[in-house]
Design a protein around this motif. Structure first.
Motif, PDB file in Angstrom:
ATOM      1  N   UNK A  15      39.251  48.125  44.492  1.00 37.03           N
ATOM      2  CA  UNK A  15      39.904  47.657  43.188  1.00 37.03           C
ATOM      3  C   UNK A  15      40.206  48.800  42.220  1.00 37.03           C
ATOM      4  N   UNK A  16      41.529  48.921  41.896  1.00 39.17           N
ATOM      5  CA  UNK A  16      42.070  50.053  40.894  1.00 39.17           C
ATOM      6  C   UNK A  16      41.806  49.248  39.548  1.00 39.17           C
ATOM      7  N   UNK A  17      40.783  49.907  38.808  1.00 39.59           N
ATOM      8  CA  UNK A  17      40.826  49.494  37.513  1.00 39.59           C
ATOM      9  C   UNK A  17      41.663  50.509  36.447  1.00 39.59           C
ATOM     10  N   UNK A  18      41.833  51.801  36.717  1.00 37.39           N
ATOM     11  CA  UNK A  18      42.627  52.464  35.976  1.00 37.39           C
ATOM     12  C   UNK A  18      43.630  53.046  37.053  1.00 37.39           C
ATOM     13  N   UNK A  19      44.923  52.974  36.630  1.00 37.06           N
ATOM     14  CA  UNK A  19      46.134  53.156  37.763  1.00 37.06           C
ATOM     15  C   UNK A  19      46.815  54.355  37.265  1.00 37.06           C
ATOM     16  N   UNK A  20      47.191  55.416  37.872  1.00 36.46           N
ATOM     17  CA  UNK A  20      48.121  56.360  37.605  1.00 36.46           C
ATOM     18  C   UNK A  20      48.275  56.608  36.044  1.00 36.46           C
ATOM     19  N   UNK A  21      47.228  56.926  35.349  1.00 33.16           N
ATOM     20  CA  UNK A  21      47.145  57.015  33.854  1.00 33.16           C
ATOM     21  C   UNK A  21      47.697  58.332  33.378  1.00 33.16           C
ATOM     22  N   UNK A  22      48.290  58.485  32.427  1.00 31.09           N
ATOM     23  CA  UNK A  22      48.413  59.823  31.569  1.00 31.09           C
ATOM     24  C   UNK A  22      48.312  59.351  30.180  1.00 31.09           C
ATOM     25  N   UNK A  23      47.492  60.329  29.561  1.00 32.32           N
ATOM     26  CA  UNK A  23      47.136  60.181  28.176  1.00 32.32           C
ATOM     27  C   UNK A  23      46.584  61.455  27.653  1.00 32.32           C
TER      28      UNK A  23
END
Length: 181
Positions: A15-23
């Motif tokens: 299960x993806x908790x963080x998905x394709x995140x940029x920061x």
């Protein structure tokens, strides 16, 4: 240096908790992440701290991948304060300065004044020599959090990752902590 996440994905049990995140967070910048319970805020902080590795993407501190930075060097620049701060068996002073090198009582008390921990220190006859039980048993959640926050500030990191640092504090102490960062 900046902390930069690029296309980061973190999964638990498929299960993806963080998905394709940029920061990107620049040094000196303050960022507050708000969301419902279970939305991945703590996971995001653990990723940024280098405690979790992403399934995909990269996390960089000053251009270097955090997975390639030695833990002691990473911790000198990037400090993480979890929701539940655990203490070890020993004195309050030992719990505050452990691994930080030569910290004077004057510097320690000055920092404790900023966070509100000085009230607890002054209110106990043993002060900094107060013995703490494993895990900080005998202290309230708020007091354990203040010990953690004071310790984090004593280390003078470039980046502070704080996971609900004021959750167990009264409003006055909460404002002191907010003002200290």
């Amino acid at each position: 240096p900046a902390v930069r996440m690029t296309q980061v994905r973190k999964e638990f049990g498929g299960h993806a908790v963080v998905k394709s995140m940029d920061l990107t967070v620049a040094s000196g910048e303050k960022l507050v992440i708000i969301g419902p319970s279970g939305s991945g805020k703590s996971t995001l902080l653990r990723l940024l701290a280098g405690l979790y590795l992403p399934k995909e993407g990269s996390i960089r501190l000053g251009g270097l991948d955090v997975s390639q930075i030695a833990d002691d060097i990473l911790r000198a620049h990037l400090a993480y304060l979890p929701q539940e701060y655990r203490l070890v068996n020993g004195t309050l002073r030992e719990n505050l300065v452990m691994g930080l090198g030569n910290i004077s009582d004057e510097d320690l008390l000055q920092c404790a004044q900023r966070t509100g921990l000085a009230t607890m220190i002054a209110g106990h006859p043993k002060g900094l020599d107060l013995m703490l039980a494993e895990g900080g048993r005998g202290l309230s959640g708020g007091q354990r959090g203040l010990v953690g926050m004071t310790r984090l500030l004593l280390g003078r990191p470039g980046f502070m990752l704080l996971d609900e640092p004021t959750a167990s504090l009264d409003q006055t102490t909460e404002q002191m902590v907010i003002n200290s960062v």
